[in-house]
Design an enzyme around this catalytic site. Structure first.
Site, short mmCIF file in Angstrom:
data_model
loop_
_atom_site.label_atom_id
_atom_site.label_comp_id
_atom_site.label_asym_id
_atom_site.label_seq_id
_atom_site.Cartn_x
_atom_site.Cartn_y
_atom_site.Cartn_z
N GLU A 168 0.77 -1.13 0.03
CA GLU A 168 0.00 -0.03 0.00
C GLU A 168 0.94 1.22 0.04
O GLU A 168 0.70 2.02 0.66
CB GLU A 168 -1.02 -0.04 1.24
N GLU A 174 -5.34 -8.47 -0.34
CA GLU A 174 -6.16 -8.16 0.92
C GLU A 174 -7.42 -8.18 0.56
O GLU A 174 -7.99 -7.30 -0.31
CB GLU A 174 -5.69 -6.99 1.41
#
Ligand code: AHR
Length: 501
Positions: A172, A291
Protein backbone atom coordinates in the site's frame (compact mmCIF):
# COMPACT_ATOMS: atom_id res chain seq x y z
CA UNK A 1 -38.82 -16.76 -6.04
CA UNK A 2 -38.05 -18.94 -9.02
CA UNK A 3 -34.60 -18.94 -10.57
CA UNK A 4 -32.61 -20.76 -13.23
CA UNK A 5 -28.96 -21.57 -13.68
CA UNK A 6 -27.44 -23.00 -16.84
CA UNK A 7 -24.09 -24.74 -16.82
CA UNK A 8 -22.06 -26.02 -19.75
CA UNK A 9 -18.46 -27.08 -20.22
CA UNK A 10 -18.07 -24.30 -22.80
CA UNK A 11 -18.82 -21.70 -20.13
CA UNK A 12 -15.27 -22.00 -18.86
CA UNK A 13 -13.91 -18.81 -17.26
CA UNK A 14 -10.49 -20.27 -16.59
CA UNK A 15 -8.50 -22.77 -14.62
CA UNK A 16 -8.48 -21.78 -10.97
CA UNK A 17 -5.00 -21.01 -9.68
CA UNK A 18 -5.01 -22.56 -6.21
CA UNK A 19 -3.34 -19.41 -4.86
CA UNK A 20 -6.73 -17.66 -5.17
CA UNK A 21 -7.42 -19.34 -1.79
CA UNK A 22 -4.50 -17.62 -0.09
CA UNK A 23 -4.51 -15.79 3.22
CA UNK A 24 -2.36 -13.42 5.22
CA UNK A 25 -0.42 -13.29 8.51
CA UNK A 26 0.95 -9.93 9.56
CA UNK A 27 2.99 -9.02 12.62
CA UNK A 28 -0.07 -7.26 13.94
CA UNK A 29 -2.19 -7.76 17.04
CA UNK A 30 -2.39 -11.42 18.03
CA UNK A 31 -1.91 -12.87 14.56
CA UNK A 32 1.62 -14.12 15.25
CA UNK A 33 2.06 -13.88 19.04
CA UNK A 34 -0.94 -15.52 20.69
CA UNK A 35 -2.15 -16.69 17.27
CA UNK A 36 0.09 -19.04 15.34
CA UNK A 37 2.81 -18.87 18.05
CA UNK A 38 2.18 -19.42 21.75
CA UNK A 39 4.95 -21.54 23.26
CA UNK A 40 3.19 -21.99 26.61
CA UNK A 41 -0.05 -23.19 25.11
CA UNK A 42 -1.00 -26.77 25.82
CA UNK A 43 -1.16 -27.58 22.10
CA UNK A 44 2.19 -25.90 21.27
CA UNK A 45 4.72 -28.04 19.41
CA UNK A 46 8.49 -28.06 19.87
CA UNK A 47 8.75 -24.74 17.97
CA UNK A 48 6.05 -23.03 20.00
CA UNK A 49 3.40 -23.19 17.26
CA UNK A 50 -0.16 -23.88 18.32
CA UNK A 51 -1.17 -27.13 16.69
CA UNK A 52 -4.87 -26.39 17.18
CA UNK A 53 -4.36 -23.36 14.90
CA UNK A 54 -2.43 -25.41 12.35
CA UNK A 55 -5.26 -27.94 12.35
CA UNK A 56 -7.82 -25.28 11.39
CA UNK A 57 -5.50 -23.72 8.80
CA UNK A 58 -5.30 -27.18 7.24
CA UNK A 59 -9.10 -27.42 7.27
CA UNK A 60 -9.16 -24.19 5.28
CA UNK A 61 -6.66 -25.71 2.84
CA UNK A 62 -4.80 -22.43 2.38
CA UNK A 63 -2.13 -22.83 -0.32
CA UNK A 64 -0.24 -19.58 0.26
CA UNK A 65 0.10 -17.07 3.11
CA UNK A 66 1.29 -13.50 2.66
CA UNK A 67 3.82 -12.39 5.31
CA UNK A 68 5.00 -10.34 7.32
CA UNK A 69 2.70 -7.41 6.36
CA UNK A 70 0.80 -5.33 5.62
CA UNK A 71 1.63 -1.94 7.00
CA UNK A 72 4.13 -3.62 9.32
CA UNK A 73 6.46 -4.56 6.48
CA UNK A 74 7.09 -0.93 5.52
CA UNK A 75 9.24 -0.43 8.64
CA UNK A 76 10.58 -3.97 9.01
CA UNK A 77 14.25 -4.91 9.06
CA UNK A 78 14.19 -8.56 8.08
CA UNK A 79 17.68 -8.99 9.56
CA UNK A 80 16.17 -8.33 13.03
CA UNK A 81 14.22 -11.57 12.71
CA UNK A 82 17.00 -14.05 11.87
CA UNK A 83 19.78 -15.63 13.93
CA UNK A 84 19.75 -16.45 17.64
CA UNK A 85 16.47 -15.26 19.17
CA UNK A 86 18.20 -13.94 22.31
CA UNK A 87 20.19 -11.46 20.17
CA UNK A 88 17.19 -10.06 18.32
CA UNK A 89 16.24 -6.45 19.02
CA UNK A 90 12.87 -5.25 20.21
CA UNK A 91 11.63 -2.54 17.86
CA UNK A 92 8.85 0.00 17.92
CA UNK A 93 6.43 -0.78 15.13
CA UNK A 94 5.20 2.60 13.94
CA UNK A 95 2.50 1.07 11.76
CA UNK A 96 0.46 -0.30 14.65
CA UNK A 97 1.95 1.52 17.67
CA UNK A 98 3.23 -1.66 19.31
CA UNK A 99 6.55 -3.29 20.23
CA UNK A 100 7.83 -6.06 18.00
CA UNK A 101 9.94 -8.61 19.91
CA UNK A 102 11.18 -10.44 16.79
CA UNK A 103 10.76 -13.87 18.36
CA UNK A 104 9.33 -14.97 15.05
CA UNK A 105 11.10 -14.05 11.83
CA UNK A 106 11.63 -15.41 8.34
CA UNK A 107 12.95 -18.88 9.21
CA UNK A 108 10.41 -19.55 11.93
CA UNK A 109 7.58 -18.47 9.66
CA UNK A 110 8.85 -20.68 6.84
CA UNK A 111 8.90 -23.61 9.27
CA UNK A 112 5.34 -22.83 10.25
CA UNK A 113 4.35 -22.80 6.57
CA UNK A 114 5.77 -26.28 6.15
CA UNK A 115 3.79 -27.50 9.14
CA UNK A 116 0.61 -25.85 7.89
CA UNK A 117 1.03 -27.25 4.34
CA UNK A 118 1.24 -23.86 2.78
CA UNK A 119 3.67 -21.65 0.85
CA UNK A 120 4.81 -18.17 1.74
CA UNK A 121 4.13 -15.04 -0.29
CA UNK A 122 6.89 -12.84 1.08
CA UNK A 123 6.63 -9.05 1.19
CA UNK A 124 9.71 -6.81 1.17
CA UNK A 125 10.04 -3.40 2.77
CA UNK A 126 10.01 -0.68 0.11
CA UNK A 127 8.93 1.97 2.62
CA UNK A 128 11.89 2.69 4.88
CA UNK A 129 14.22 0.42 2.91
CA UNK A 130 14.80 -0.45 -0.71
CA UNK A 131 16.05 -2.72 -3.51
CA UNK A 132 19.32 -3.58 -1.74
CA UNK A 133 17.71 -5.06 1.38
CA UNK A 134 15.08 -6.76 -0.80
CA UNK A 135 17.63 -8.54 -2.96
CA UNK A 136 19.61 -9.51 0.13
CA UNK A 137 16.52 -11.21 1.52
CA UNK A 138 16.03 -13.15 -1.72
CA UNK A 139 19.66 -14.25 -1.50
CA UNK A 140 19.20 -15.23 2.16
CA UNK A 141 16.07 -17.30 1.53
CA UNK A 142 16.61 -18.67 -1.98
CA UNK A 143 20.33 -18.94 -2.77
CA UNK A 144 21.81 -22.36 -2.06
CA UNK A 145 25.21 -21.43 -0.62
CA UNK A 146 28.54 -19.79 -1.28
CA UNK A 147 27.48 -16.17 -0.81
CA UNK A 148 27.42 -13.98 2.28
CA UNK A 149 23.65 -13.98 2.81
CA UNK A 150 23.04 -17.63 1.90
CA UNK A 151 25.89 -18.74 4.14
CA UNK A 152 24.45 -16.60 6.93
CA UNK A 153 21.20 -18.57 6.59
CA UNK A 154 23.17 -21.82 6.75
CA UNK A 155 24.98 -20.58 9.84
CA UNK A 156 21.54 -19.98 11.38
CA UNK A 157 20.80 -23.68 11.03
CA UNK A 158 18.90 -23.71 7.74
CA UNK A 159 21.07 -25.59 5.27
CA UNK A 160 18.53 -25.70 2.46
CA UNK A 161 17.12 -22.61 0.77
CA UNK A 162 13.42 -21.93 1.23
CA UNK A 163 12.86 -21.18 -2.47
CA UNK A 164 10.13 -18.61 -1.95
CA UNK A 165 8.51 -18.06 -5.34
CA UNK A 166 6.17 -15.12 -4.87
CA UNK A 167 7.19 -11.67 -3.61
CA UNK A 168 5.24 -8.47 -2.87
CA UNK A 169 7.08 -5.26 -3.73
CA UNK A 170 6.07 -3.39 -0.57
CA UNK A 171 2.59 -2.73 0.72
CA UNK A 172 0.00 0.00 0.00
CA UNK A 173 2.70 2.47 -0.95
CA UNK A 174 0.08 5.05 -2.00
CA UNK A 175 -1.29 5.45 1.53
CA UNK A 176 -0.32 8.38 3.77
CA UNK A 177 -0.42 5.96 6.75
CA UNK A 178 2.35 3.91 5.20
CA UNK A 179 5.92 4.37 6.45
CA UNK A 180 7.83 5.68 3.45
CA UNK A 181 4.70 6.34 1.36
CA UNK A 182 5.49 7.38 -2.20
CA UNK A 183 4.07 8.97 -5.29
CA UNK A 184 3.28 6.59 -8.12
CA UNK A 185 6.40 7.62 -10.01
CA UNK A 186 8.66 7.31 -6.96
CA UNK A 187 7.18 3.91 -6.21
CA UNK A 188 7.30 2.71 -9.82
CA UNK A 189 11.03 3.42 -9.93
CA UNK A 190 11.82 1.70 -6.62
CA UNK A 191 9.60 -1.27 -7.46
CA UNK A 192 11.21 -1.70 -10.86
CA UNK A 193 14.74 -1.65 -9.45
CA UNK A 194 13.83 -3.95 -6.56
CA UNK A 195 12.07 -6.43 -8.83
CA UNK A 196 14.97 -6.42 -11.33
CA UNK A 197 17.58 -7.05 -8.65
CA UNK A 198 15.49 -9.67 -6.87
CA UNK A 199 14.97 -11.53 -10.16
CA UNK A 200 18.66 -11.24 -11.04
CA UNK A 201 19.31 -12.95 -7.70
CA UNK A 202 16.75 -15.68 -8.43
CA UNK A 203 15.21 -15.76 -11.89
CA UNK A 204 12.50 -18.21 -10.84
CA UNK A 205 10.58 -15.75 -8.66
CA UNK A 206 7.49 -13.69 -9.48
CA UNK A 207 6.79 -10.20 -8.16
CA UNK A 208 3.65 -8.24 -7.30
CA UNK A 209 3.44 -4.48 -7.82
CA UNK A 210 1.38 -2.56 -5.25
CA UNK A 211 -1.81 -1.25 -6.76
CA UNK A 212 -3.94 1.25 -4.86
CA UNK A 213 -4.67 0.61 -1.20
CA UNK A 214 -8.35 0.55 -2.14
CA UNK A 215 -10.76 1.57 -4.86
CA UNK A 216 -11.55 4.67 -2.77
CA UNK A 217 -7.97 5.91 -2.78
CA UNK A 218 -7.72 9.42 -4.30
CA UNK A 219 -5.14 8.32 -6.85
CA UNK A 220 -6.85 5.04 -7.81
CA UNK A 221 -6.42 4.36 -11.52
CA UNK A 222 -3.72 6.92 -12.07
CA UNK A 223 -1.53 5.17 -9.49
CA UNK A 224 -1.78 1.86 -11.34
CA UNK A 225 -1.21 3.49 -14.74
CA UNK A 226 1.87 5.46 -13.70
CA UNK A 227 3.60 2.79 -11.64
CA UNK A 228 2.85 0.07 -14.20
CA UNK A 229 4.13 2.25 -17.01
CA UNK A 230 7.49 2.29 -15.23
CA UNK A 231 7.71 -1.23 -13.83
CA UNK A 232 5.72 -3.22 -16.43
CA UNK A 233 8.56 -5.23 -17.90
CA UNK A 234 9.84 -6.57 -14.60
CA UNK A 235 6.71 -7.35 -12.59
CA UNK A 236 4.09 -10.10 -12.92
CA UNK A 237 1.01 -9.02 -10.97
CA UNK A 238 -0.69 -5.89 -9.68
CA UNK A 239 -2.28 -5.98 -6.24
CA UNK A 240 -5.81 -4.97 -5.20
CA UNK A 241 -7.01 -4.48 -1.63
CA UNK A 242 -10.62 -4.08 -0.48
CA UNK A 243 -12.43 -4.37 2.82
CA UNK A 244 -16.15 -3.88 3.35
CA UNK A 245 -18.27 -3.02 6.39
CA UNK A 246 -21.95 -2.61 7.17
CA UNK A 247 -21.66 0.82 8.75
CA UNK A 248 -25.30 1.86 8.58
CA UNK A 249 -27.04 -1.47 9.12
CA UNK A 250 -28.32 -1.60 5.54
CA UNK A 251 -27.88 -5.31 4.94
CA UNK A 252 -29.09 -5.34 1.36
CA UNK A 253 -26.61 -2.65 0.27
CA UNK A 254 -23.91 -4.33 2.31
CA UNK A 255 -24.33 -7.61 0.47
CA UNK A 256 -24.62 -5.85 -2.89
CA UNK A 257 -21.09 -4.50 -2.61
CA UNK A 258 -19.77 -7.28 -4.79
CA UNK A 259 -21.12 -5.19 -7.69
CA UNK A 260 -18.63 -2.53 -6.67
CA UNK A 261 -15.88 -5.13 -6.28
CA UNK A 262 -16.68 -6.37 -9.79
CA UNK A 263 -16.20 -2.86 -11.15
CA UNK A 264 -12.97 -2.46 -9.18
CA UNK A 265 -11.50 -5.61 -10.73
CA UNK A 266 -12.68 -4.59 -14.17
CA UNK A 267 -11.08 -1.15 -13.88
CA UNK A 268 -7.70 -2.50 -12.77
CA UNK A 269 -7.73 -5.01 -15.63
CA UNK A 270 -8.49 -2.19 -18.07
CA UNK A 271 -5.52 -0.19 -16.77
CA UNK A 272 -3.21 -3.22 -17.05
CA UNK A 273 -4.33 -3.85 -20.60
CA UNK A 274 -4.11 -0.17 -21.51
CA UNK A 275 -0.44 -0.11 -20.47
CA UNK A 276 0.10 -3.37 -22.35
CA UNK A 277 -1.35 -1.82 -25.49
CA UNK A 278 0.58 1.41 -25.01
CA UNK A 279 3.81 -0.56 -24.77
CA UNK A 280 2.86 -2.92 -27.61
CA UNK A 281 3.81 -5.62 -25.09
CA UNK A 282 3.14 -9.31 -25.48
CA UNK A 283 3.15 -9.73 -21.73
CA UNK A 284 -0.13 -9.75 -19.78
CA UNK A 285 -0.19 -8.54 -16.19
CA UNK A 286 -2.51 -10.54 -13.96
CA UNK A 287 -4.00 -9.64 -10.59
CA UNK A 288 -3.16 -10.44 -6.99
CA UNK A 289 -6.14 -9.49 -4.79
CA UNK A 290 -3.91 -9.85 -1.78
CA UNK A 291 -6.10 -8.25 0.89
CA UNK A 292 -9.85 -8.75 0.98
CA UNK A 293 -12.39 -9.30 3.75
CA UNK A 294 -15.00 -7.69 5.95
CA UNK A 295 -13.41 -5.28 8.42
CA UNK A 296 -15.35 -2.83 10.58
CA UNK A 297 -16.58 -4.42 13.82
CA UNK A 298 -13.36 -3.68 15.71
CA UNK A 299 -12.62 -0.22 14.33
CA UNK A 300 -12.67 1.74 17.58
CA UNK A 301 -11.32 -0.85 19.98
CA UNK A 302 -8.80 0.71 22.40
CA UNK A 303 -5.33 -0.80 22.98
CA UNK A 304 -2.23 -0.02 25.00
CA UNK A 305 0.33 1.82 22.89
CA UNK A 306 3.76 0.16 22.59
CA UNK A 307 2.55 -3.02 24.24
CA UNK A 308 3.52 -6.35 22.74
CA UNK A 309 0.90 -8.09 20.60
CA UNK A 310 -2.18 -6.40 22.08
CA UNK A 311 -5.54 -7.47 20.63
CA UNK A 312 -6.06 -5.41 17.47
CA UNK A 313 -8.60 -5.65 14.65
CA UNK A 314 -10.38 -8.53 16.37
CA UNK A 315 -13.60 -8.50 14.40
CA UNK A 316 -16.14 -11.04 15.55
CA UNK A 317 -18.03 -11.93 12.40
CA UNK A 318 -21.75 -12.46 12.14
CA UNK A 319 -23.85 -14.46 9.74
CA UNK A 320 -24.37 -11.68 7.19
CA UNK A 321 -20.57 -11.25 7.04
CA UNK A 322 -20.30 -14.93 6.06
CA UNK A 323 -22.67 -14.30 3.15
CA UNK A 324 -20.61 -11.32 1.97
CA UNK A 325 -17.34 -13.25 2.29
CA UNK A 326 -18.90 -16.04 0.20
CA UNK A 327 -20.04 -13.50 -2.39
CA UNK A 328 -16.61 -11.85 -2.49
CA UNK A 329 -14.90 -15.17 -3.09
CA UNK A 330 -17.41 -15.98 -5.84
CA UNK A 331 -16.59 -12.60 -7.39
CA UNK A 332 -12.88 -13.45 -7.35
CA UNK A 333 -13.58 -16.79 -9.02
CA UNK A 334 -15.64 -15.09 -11.73
CA UNK A 335 -12.34 -13.47 -12.72
CA UNK A 336 -10.05 -16.45 -12.24
CA UNK A 337 -8.80 -16.04 -15.81
CA UNK A 338 -6.91 -12.96 -14.54
CA UNK A 339 -6.93 -13.16 -10.74
CA UNK A 340 -4.24 -15.68 -9.93
CA UNK A 341 -3.67 -14.85 -6.28
CA UNK A 342 -5.96 -13.62 -3.52
CA UNK A 343 -5.45 -13.41 0.23
CA UNK A 344 -8.24 -13.44 2.77
CA UNK A 345 -6.93 -10.84 5.21
CA UNK A 346 -6.13 -12.15 7.61
CA UNK A 347 -5.90 -15.74 8.95
CA UNK A 348 -5.78 -15.81 12.77
CA UNK A 349 -7.32 -13.37 15.30
CA UNK A 350 -6.74 -10.21 13.22
CA UNK A 351 -9.85 -9.83 10.98
CA UNK A 352 -9.68 -13.57 10.64
CA UNK A 353 -11.67 -16.79 10.20
CA UNK A 354 -9.80 -18.45 13.11
CA UNK A 355 -9.98 -17.00 16.62
CA UNK A 356 -7.95 -18.06 19.65
CA UNK A 357 -7.78 -17.32 23.34
CA UNK A 358 -4.38 -16.99 24.99
CA UNK A 359 -3.93 -20.15 27.05
CA UNK A 360 -7.37 -21.28 25.98
CA UNK A 361 -9.57 -22.43 23.17
CA UNK A 362 -10.12 -21.71 19.53
CA UNK A 363 -13.20 -21.28 17.36
CA UNK A 364 -14.21 -21.05 13.75
CA UNK A 365 -15.76 -17.69 12.92
CA UNK A 366 -18.84 -17.58 10.68
CA UNK A 367 -16.70 -16.60 7.68
CA UNK A 368 -14.57 -19.72 8.14
CA UNK A 369 -17.13 -21.96 6.50
CA UNK A 370 -17.73 -20.42 3.06
CA UNK A 371 -13.97 -20.08 2.67
CA UNK A 372 -13.48 -23.72 3.70
CA UNK A 373 -16.13 -24.90 1.23
CA UNK A 374 -14.81 -22.92 -1.71
CA UNK A 375 -11.18 -23.71 -0.98
CA UNK A 376 -11.81 -27.43 -0.68
CA UNK A 377 -14.46 -27.99 -3.33
CA UNK A 378 -13.87 -25.03 -5.66
CA UNK A 379 -10.87 -26.34 -7.52
CA UNK A 380 -10.33 -27.11 -11.20
CA UNK A 381 -12.12 -24.95 -13.72
CA UNK A 382 -14.57 -22.13 -12.93
CA UNK A 383 -17.72 -22.09 -15.03
CA UNK A 384 -19.69 -18.97 -15.66
CA UNK A 385 -23.20 -19.96 -14.64
CA UNK A 386 -25.91 -18.14 -16.51
CA UNK A 387 -28.22 -17.22 -13.65
CA UNK A 388 -31.64 -15.81 -14.23
CA UNK A 389 -33.29 -14.60 -11.02
CA UNK A 390 -35.27 -11.62 -9.71
CA UNK A 391 -33.34 -8.42 -8.99
CA UNK A 392 -33.96 -5.62 -6.54
CA UNK A 393 -32.80 -2.10 -5.76
CA UNK A 394 -31.07 -1.24 -2.50
CA UNK A 395 -30.30 2.21 -1.05
CA UNK A 396 -26.94 2.24 -2.82
CA UNK A 397 -27.30 -0.12 -5.77
CA UNK A 398 -29.78 -0.86 -8.50
CA UNK A 399 -30.54 -4.14 -10.26
CA UNK A 400 -28.96 -6.35 -7.66
CA UNK A 401 -29.56 -10.04 -8.39
CA UNK A 402 -30.83 -11.91 -5.33
CA UNK A 403 -28.64 -14.88 -6.19
CA UNK A 404 -24.88 -14.81 -6.59
CA UNK A 405 -23.25 -18.05 -7.69
CA UNK A 406 -20.48 -19.92 -9.43
CA UNK A 407 -19.76 -23.50 -10.42
CA UNK A 408 -16.44 -25.29 -10.46
CA UNK A 409 -15.60 -28.42 -12.36
CA UNK A 410 -12.77 -30.85 -11.76
CA UNK A 411 -12.50 -32.89 -14.93
CA UNK A 412 -9.94 -35.33 -13.59
CA UNK A 413 -11.99 -36.32 -10.55
CA UNK A 414 -15.28 -35.93 -12.42
CA UNK A 415 -16.72 -33.69 -9.73
CA UNK A 416 -18.58 -30.43 -9.95
CA UNK A 417 -19.74 -28.03 -7.25
CA UNK A 418 -22.36 -25.31 -7.44
CA UNK A 419 -22.06 -22.48 -4.92
CA UNK A 420 -24.92 -20.01 -4.41
CA UNK A 421 -25.71 -17.20 -1.99
CA UNK A 422 -29.38 -16.27 -1.64
CA UNK A 423 -29.25 -12.62 -0.51
CA UNK A 424 -32.98 -12.24 0.00
CA UNK A 425 -33.82 -11.74 3.65
CA UNK A 426 -37.29 -13.29 3.32
CA UNK A 427 -37.66 -15.26 0.11
CA UNK A 428 -36.58 -18.79 -0.51
CA UNK A 429 -35.68 -19.71 -4.07
CA UNK A 430 -36.49 -22.72 -6.19
CA UNK A 431 -33.43 -22.96 -8.39
CA UNK A 432 -33.52 -25.12 -11.51
CA UNK A 433 -29.97 -25.94 -12.55
CA UNK A 434 -29.72 -27.11 -16.16
CA UNK A 435 -26.67 -29.36 -16.35
CA UNK A 436 -26.68 -29.37 -20.18
CA UNK A 437 -23.67 -31.41 -21.31
CA UNK A 438 -22.78 -32.68 -17.83
CA UNK A 439 -24.59 -35.95 -18.57
CA UNK A 440 -24.26 -38.51 -15.78
CA UNK A 441 -23.48 -35.94 -13.08
CA UNK A 442 -25.64 -36.45 -9.99
CA UNK A 443 -25.84 -34.46 -6.74
CA UNK A 444 -24.15 -36.29 -3.86
CA UNK A 445 -24.21 -33.67 -1.11
CA UNK A 446 -26.05 -30.44 -0.33
CA UNK A 447 -24.54 -28.31 2.44
CA UNK A 448 -26.02 -25.00 3.55
CA UNK A 449 -25.85 -22.30 6.19
CA UNK A 450 -29.25 -20.76 6.82
CA UNK A 451 -31.84 -19.96 9.45
CA UNK A 452 -29.57 -17.76 11.54
CA UNK A 453 -30.20 -14.20 12.59
CA UNK A 454 -28.04 -11.94 10.43
CA UNK A 455 -26.25 -10.76 13.59
CA UNK A 456 -25.59 -14.23 15.00
CA UNK A 457 -21.94 -14.84 15.87
CA UNK A 458 -19.77 -17.72 17.06
CA UNK A 459 -17.67 -17.77 20.22
CA UNK A 460 -15.67 -20.07 22.46
CA UNK A 461 -18.78 -21.50 24.12
CA UNK A 462 -21.22 -20.91 21.36
CA UNK A 463 -20.38 -21.92 17.82
CA UNK A 464 -23.93 -22.04 16.61
CA UNK A 465 -23.42 -20.60 13.11
CA UNK A 466 -22.22 -23.52 11.07
CA UNK A 467 -23.12 -25.53 8.00
CA UNK A 468 -25.54 -28.43 7.96
CA UNK A 469 -26.44 -31.09 5.43
CA UNK A 470 -29.74 -31.23 3.56
CA UNK A 471 -31.52 -33.82 1.50
CA UNK A 472 -29.78 -34.21 -1.83
CA UNK A 473 -31.61 -32.24 -4.57
CA UNK A 474 -33.77 -34.11 -7.07
CA UNK A 475 -32.89 -34.54 -10.75
CA UNK A 476 -35.33 -34.61 -13.62
CA UNK A 477 -33.42 -35.31 -16.82
CA UNK A 478 -30.69 -32.70 -16.97
CA UNK A 479 -32.45 -30.40 -14.48
CA UNK A 480 -31.45 -30.40 -10.83
CA UNK A 481 -33.91 -28.57 -8.60
CA UNK A 482 -32.53 -27.02 -5.42
CA UNK A 483 -34.50 -25.29 -2.67
CA UNK A 484 -32.49 -22.35 -1.36
CA UNK A 485 -33.59 -20.98 2.02
CA UNK A 486 -33.87 -17.20 2.48
CA UNK A 487 -30.57 -15.54 3.41
CA UNK A 488 -28.46 -18.63 2.86
CA UNK A 489 -25.14 -20.04 1.69
CA UNK A 490 -25.46 -23.18 -0.41
CA UNK A 491 -23.00 -25.77 -1.69
CA UNK A 492 -24.21 -28.55 -3.98
CA UNK A 493 -21.63 -31.19 -4.83
CA UNK A 494 -22.07 -33.44 -7.87
CA UNK A 495 -20.18 -36.47 -9.10
CA UNK A 496 -20.36 -38.38 -12.31
CA UNK A 497 -22.24 -41.66 -12.12
CA UNK A 498 -21.36 -42.75 -8.63
CA UNK A 499 -21.76 -41.96 -5.01
CA UNK A 500 -18.73 -40.95 -2.98
CA UNK A 501 -19.97 -43.09 -0.11
O1 AHR B 1 -4.90 -6.13 7.01
C1 AHR B 1 -4.79 -5.01 7.83
C2 AHR B 1 -4.14 -3.83 7.13
O2 AHR B 1 -4.96 -3.38 6.12
C3 AHR B 1 -2.83 -4.11 6.44
O3 AHR B 1 -1.74 -4.02 7.29
C4 AHR B 1 -2.77 -3.04 5.41
O4 AHR B 1 -2.06 -3.42 4.27
C5 AHR B 1 -4.21 -2.71 5.11
O5 AHR B 1 -4.47 -1.36 5.16
Amino acid sequence: MKAKMTLAKEFKIGTIDKRIYGSFIEHLGRAVYGGIYEPDHKTADEDGFRTDVIQLVKELNVPIVRYPGGNFVSGYNWEDGVGPVENRPKRLDLAWGTTEPNYIGTNEFMKWCQKANTDCMMAVNLGTRGPEEARNLVEYTNHKSGSAWSDLRRSHGYENPWNIKLWCLGNEMDGAWQMGAKTAVEYGRVALEASKMMKWTDSSIETVLCGSSSRNSKTFGEWEAQSLDIAYDSIDYVSLHQYYGNHDGDTQSYLAQTLEMEEFIHTVLCVCDYIKAKKRSKKTINLSFDEWNVWYHSNNAPYERWSMAPPRLEDIYNFEDALLVASMLITLLRHCDRIKIACLAQLVNVIAPIFTEIGGGIFRQTIFYPFEHLSNFGRGVALNPIISCPKHDTKRFTDVPYLEGIATYDEENETMTVFVVNKSLDDSAVLDVNLMDFGGYKPIEFISMDGYDKNAVNGFDNSCVKPHKNAVPVMDGSIMTVQLKPFSWNVIRLKKNESLY
